[in-house]
Enzyme design. Structure first.
Site, PDB file in Angstrom:
ATOM      1  N   CYS A   2     -23.381  30.126  28.711  1.00 37.75           N
ATOM      2  CA  CYS A   2     -23.728  28.833  29.286  1.00 37.75           C
ATOM      3  C   CYS A   2     -24.528  29.010  30.572  1.00 37.75           C
ATOM      4  CB  CYS A   2     -22.462  28.050  29.590  1.00 37.75           C
ATOM      5  SG  CYS A   2     -21.285  27.982  28.236  1.00 37.75           S
ATOM      6  N   ARG A  27     -30.585  32.411  27.691  1.00 37.24           N
ATOM      7  CA  ARG A  27     -29.207  32.879  27.630  1.00 37.24           C
ATOM      8  C   ARG A  27     -28.497  32.416  26.364  1.00 37.24           C
ATOM      9  NH1 ARG A  27     -26.881  34.082  32.844  1.00 37.24           N
ATOM     10  NH2 ARG A  27     -24.921  33.175  32.192  1.00 37.24           N
ATOM     11  N   TRP A  74     -22.643  26.740  25.480  1.00 39.06           N
ATOM     12  CA  TRP A  74     -22.469  27.565  24.283  1.00 39.06           C
ATOM     13  C   TRP A  74     -21.031  27.345  23.854  1.00 39.06           C
ATOM     14  CZ3 TRP A  74     -19.720  32.101  22.780  1.00 39.06           C
ATOM     15  CH2 TRP A  74     -20.215  32.756  21.654  1.00 39.06           C
ATOM     16  N   ASN A 100     -18.568  27.419  33.293  1.00 38.71           N
ATOM     17  CA  ASN A 100     -18.745  28.537  32.378  1.00 38.71           C
ATOM     18  C   ASN A 100     -17.443  29.322  32.337  1.00 38.71           C
ATOM     19  OD1 ASN A 100     -21.402  27.805  32.138  1.00 38.71           O
ATOM     20  ND2 ASN A 100     -22.221  29.501  33.341  1.00 38.71           N
ATOM     21  N   GLY A 101     -17.074  29.809  31.159  1.00 39.25           N
ATOM     22  CA  GLY A 101     -15.849  30.588  31.048  1.00 39.25           C
ATOM     23  C   GLY A 101     -14.860  29.925  30.110  1.00 39.25           C
ATOM     24  N   GLU A 485     -28.877  50.659  16.173  1.00 43.72           N
ATOM     25  CA  GLU A 485     -29.625  49.703  16.987  1.00 43.72           C
ATOM     26  C   GLU A 485     -30.694  48.994  16.154  1.00 43.72           C
ATOM     27  OE1 GLU A 485     -31.371  47.587  20.264  1.00 43.72           O
ATOM     28  OE2 GLU A 485     -29.372  48.215  19.650  1.00 43.72           O
ATOM     29  N   LYS A 489     -30.834  44.950  15.635  1.00 43.92           N
ATOM     30  CA  LYS A 489     -31.992  44.114  15.954  1.00 43.92           C
ATOM     31  C   LYS A 489     -32.380  43.230  14.769  1.00 43.92           C
ATOM     32  CE  LYS A 489     -32.506  44.842  20.061  1.00 43.92           C
ATOM     33  NZ  LYS A 489     -31.053  44.798  19.995  1.00 43.92           N
ATOM     34  N   GLU A 492     -29.858  40.417  14.397  1.00 47.10           N
ATOM     35  CA  GLU A 492     -29.904  39.456  15.498  1.00 47.10           C
ATOM     36  C   GLU A 492     -31.003  38.416  15.330  1.00 47.10           C
ATOM     37  OE1 GLU A 492     -28.493  41.377  19.659  1.00 47.10           O
ATOM     38  OE2 GLU A 492     -30.235  42.333  18.752  1.00 47.10           O
ATOM     39  N   HIS A 508     -20.627  58.780   1.082  1.00 43.97           N
ATOM     40  CA  HIS A 508     -19.204  58.448   1.125  1.00 43.97           C
ATOM     41  C   HIS A 508     -18.973  56.952   0.967  1.00 43.97           C
ATOM     42  CE1 HIS A 508     -18.026  62.517   2.141  1.00 43.97           C
ATOM     43  NE2 HIS A 508     -18.981  62.536   3.065  1.00 43.97           N
TER      44      HIS A 508
END
Length: 612
Positions: A2, A27, A74, A100-101, A485, A489, A492, A508
C-alpha cells in the site's frame, strides 16, 4: 504494498496528494482514496482500480484544502471494494486515517467497539483504529487528538504505518510507524508524509525516516517525534540523492525495459570505488570496522525473499568456492519459524532492494535478539534494514520502479562478488585470483551492453512461443539460481506457468512433463558443468521437447542441438549469472508484453512487501 501520502502546509493539498500517490503506483495496489479537510467538513473520494479512476471521481470540482490524506490499497482484510478503500473514518466522520500493515487483534477490538455502539462500514482491520481513537476521545473530550492516537496505538498488535487527522483540529497531522515504512518530507512551511521517498522528491530532498515505535505530530511549521510513552526521540534528517527524473521512463515503453537496459550503469555504480585491482582487493566502506569479525567468522547465513533470495543463492556458491566460508541460504519467510540454531561466529547477511521487506526484517530481528552479527545489502538509503543491521553495503542503483526486479538482482550479485573478494583475501584467496576477479568484474557492464543488443532477436524468440502455457527452466551450479530467477520473472509478468529446476534433478520427476508443447529454457554457458548440461538438453530433445539455450558465443554444438539460442560473451564462471540472467529478463519482458500484460504492474503483486 500500500501507499500513503499525507500533506499539511499552506499549498493546495489535492494536487500534491494525487501526484504523490501516482508516484507510488509501482508498488502495486487495487484501489485508491483520499480525504481533505475543507471549510465545510471532510471531502472524501474512493475508487477501485487505478489512481486514474480516483481522478475521474474527483472531477473538475476540486475543493480547496491544505490538509489531507491519500492512499493506495493492496487488499488484506476484505475484498477489493470502494467501502474497503482507505482513508477510513469513525462513526461521526471526524477522524480519518490511512494505514499500511496488519492489525492482528482487530477482531477483538472490533467486537469490543461494537458493544459500545460503534457501527462499521468496511471489512478492514484499519477502520477499527479510527473507531478506537473516537472511543478514547469520547471518554475524555479534553484529550488532545495526538494523545488519543497514542493511547489507541498502545492497544494495537501488529504492524502499521499510519497517518491520521481530525477535522476538528485542522492544523495537525499525526503519523506513526511500527514495522511499516514511513517518512517525513521536510518543506518550507509544509510537510509531506509518505511510505516511500518517491512521493516527496518533486517537493523536497530532505527527509526524516521514522523508526519503529515513533509517533510524529506535524503542524505547518513544526514537527515533534516521540515514542508511545511520550518520550522525545531525536531523528536526523538526510538528503536524498535521487532526482525526480530517475523515476521517469526516459522514452522506454516500460520501466522494466528501462531498468533492464540500465544494468550496465547500475553495476558500474555498485562497484565504483570499491575495487583495488592490482592488489586483488575489495574495499567496502560500509563494512569498515568489521574486517576482523569477518575474518574470524565461522559461517554466513544469507536470508532474503523473492529475487533477492535468488541473488543470495548465487552468493552461497561464491562464498563457499572462493572465500572458503561455510554458507547457508534461508528464505526469510521461513527462517524464524523453524527455530534456527545460531552458533558462535555466525554472521547473518540480509538482502533487500527496498530495505523494508517485512519477512526479512523479522528474520533480522530474530538474529539480532540472539546476538548474531548482522550485515545488509540494500538499495534504499535510510531504510529499516539499513538502520537495523550492524553494517552493510548500499547498492547505489537509484530507484527501481518496475515491480519485477531486474537491476537490483544483478547489483546484488555484483556486491556479493565484492564481498567474496573481501572475505577470500582475508583467508586463502591469492592476490592473483583476486586481481583476476576484479578485472573480470569491471568488464561485466560492457559485456551486458553487448547482450542487450540482442533484444530484437530475443523478442522474435518470445513471439515464437507466445501462446505457450508451460516452461521448464534448467541450470546448474551458479546458474541454477539464474534458472529459478528466469522462471520467476516469466511467472510475475506474463502469468504463464514456469518452473525453475536444477538440471540434474530433471530426471527425478520434471522430465515427465516434457513433450512438444513444453519447452525448456536451458542455461548452459561454457563452464565446469557444461557437459552435464549438454546431457540434460539431449534428454529433453529425445522426448520431443523444444529447447531455448543460453550459451557462450562460438558454441557450435549447442547451436545444432537447441531449437533457439541466445549467446552471451565468454565470462568467468563465478560471474556468469550477471550475463546469463539478462536474456531471461528480456525474454520475460517481451513475452509478457506480447501477451498484452502491464509488465510494470503485474496483478496481485507489490514492489515493497511490507506485510508477512
Amino acid at each position: 504494498m500500500c501507499g500513503i501520502v499525507g500533506y499539511i502546509g499552506a499549498r493546495s493539498a489535492l494536487p500534491i496528494l494525487v501526484d504523490g500517490i501516482k508516484s507510488l503506483e509501482y508498488r502495486g495496489y487495487d484501489s485508491a482514496g483520499l480525504a481533505l479537510v475543507t471549510a465545510q467538513g471532510v471531502w472524501s473520494q474512493r475508487a477501485v482500480g487505478r489512481v486514474i479512476n480516483l481522478e475521474a471521481k474527483i472531477g473538475e470540482n476540486r475543493p480547496e484544502s491544505t490538509l489531507g490524506l491519500c492512499h493506495t490499497r493492496w487488499a488484506t482484510h476484505g475484498g477489493v471494494t470502494e467501502a474497503n478503500a482507505h482513508p477510513h473514518t469513525d462513526c461521526k466522520r471526524n477522524i480519518w486515517l490511512c494505514h499500511n500493515g496488519i492489525i492482528e487483534n482487530f477482531k477483538e477490538l472490533k467486537d469490543e467497539l461494537k458493544k459500545t455502539g460503534h457501527t462499521f462500514r468496511s471489512e478492514t482491520d484499519t477502520e477499527v483504529i479510527a473507531h478506537l481513537i473516537e472511543e478514547i476521545r469520547n471518554k475524555d473530550n479534553g484529550l488532545p487528538f495526538e494523545e488519543a492516537v497514542r493511547v489507541a496505538l498502545m492497544r494495537l498488535k501488529g504492524t502499521y504505518g499510519i497517518v491520521a487527522l481530525d477535522r476538528r483540529d485542522p492544523k495537525k497531522l499525526v503519523a506513526a510507524r511500527n514495522f511499516s515504512p514511513l517518512l517525513l518530507g521536510l518543506g518550507k512551511g509544509e510537510y509531506i508524509v509518505a511510505s516511500d521517498a518517491s512521493a516527496v522528491l518533486k517537493h523536497t530532498r530532505d527527509v526524516v525516516y521514522l523508526q519503529d515505535g515513533d509517533m510524529a505530530v506535524l503542524t505547518p511549521s513544526s514537527h515533534t517525534i516521540s515514542d508511545l510513552k511520550n518520550n522525545p526521540r531525536e531523528r536526523t534528517s538526510i538528503a536524498l540523492d535521487w532526482s525526480p527524473e530517475e523515476a521517469k521512463k526516459d522514452g522506454y515503453p516500460h520501466f522494466m525495459l528501462k531498468e533492464i537496459f540500465a544494468q550496465p550503469e547500475a553495476i558500474e555504480n555498485s562497484i565504483r570505488g570499491r575495487l583495488i585491482p592490482k592488489d586483488g582487493l575489495a574495499k567496502l566502506g560500509g563494512l569498515a570496522g568489521m574486517e576482523e569479525k569477518l575474518r574470524v567468522a565461522r559461517r554466513i547465513i544469507i536470508t532474503a525473499c523473492g529475487t533477492a533470495y535468488l541473488a543470495g543463492r548465487v552468493g552461497e556458491y561464491l562464498f563457499e568456492e572462493y572465500a572458503s566460508m561455510p554458507t547457508r541460504i534461508d528464505l526469510a519467510s521461513e527462517l524464524r519459524y523453524r527455530k534456527p540454531i545460531f552458533q558462535e561466529g555466525d554472521v547473518m547477511l540480509v538482502l533487500s532492494q527496498s530495505g523494508e521487506t517485512a519477512d526479512t526484517l523479522a528474520a533480522l530481528a530474530e538474529a539480532k535478539q540472539k546476538g548474531v552479527l548482522t550485515l545488509g545489502i540494500v538499495n534504499a538509503v535510510g531504510s529499516s534494514i539499513a538502520r537495523e543491521t550492524d553494517a552493510g553495503v548500499y547498492q547505489h542503483i537509484g530507484p527501481e520502479i518496475g515491480v519485477a526486479s531486474t537491476k537490483a538482482f544483478t547489483s546484488q550479485v555484483a556486491i556479493l562478488a565484492l564481498m567474496t573478494m573481501l572475505l577470500g583475501r582475508s583467508r586463502d584467496m591469492s592476490v592473483v585470483t583476486g586481481a583476476r576477479i576484479a578485472d573480470d568484474l569491471q568488464s561485466i557492464p560492457n559485456l551486458i551492453r553487448k547482450i542487450l543488443q540482442q533484444s530484437a532477436h530475443i523478442k522474435t524468440i518470445a513471439k515464437k512461443y507466445q501462446k505457450t502455457k508451460n516452461f521448464l527452466y534448467l541450470g546448474r551450479k551458479y546458474n541454477y539460481p539464474v534458472a529459478l530467477e528466469g522462471a520467476l520473472k516469466l511467472k510475475e509478468i506474463s502469468y504463464a506457468h514456469a518452473e525453475g529446476y536444477s538440471a540434474g534433478e530433471m530426471k527425478h520427476g520434471p522430465i515427465a512433463m516434457i513433450d512438444k508443447n513444453f519447452p525448456s529454457i536451458c542455461v548452459a554457458p561454457s563452464d565446469s558443468v557444461y557437459e552435464k548440461n549438454i546431457s540434460n538438453i539431449q534428454e529433453v530433445k529425445a522426448r520431443g521437447g523444444p529447447v531455448i539455450a543460453i550459451a557462450t558465443e562460438g558454441d557450435k554444438e549447442i547451436a545444432e542441438l537447441a531449437d533457439d539460442v541466445i549467446f552471451i560473451p565468454p565470462v568467468r564462471e563465478m560471474l556468469s549469472p550477471l550475463l546469463t540472467v539478462i536474456p531471461l529478463q528480456l525474454f520475460a519482458y517481451h513475452f509478457g508484453v506480447l501477451r498484452g500484460h502491464d509488465v510494470d504492474k503485474p496483478r496481485n503483486l507489490a514492489k515493497s512487501v511490507t506485510v508477512e
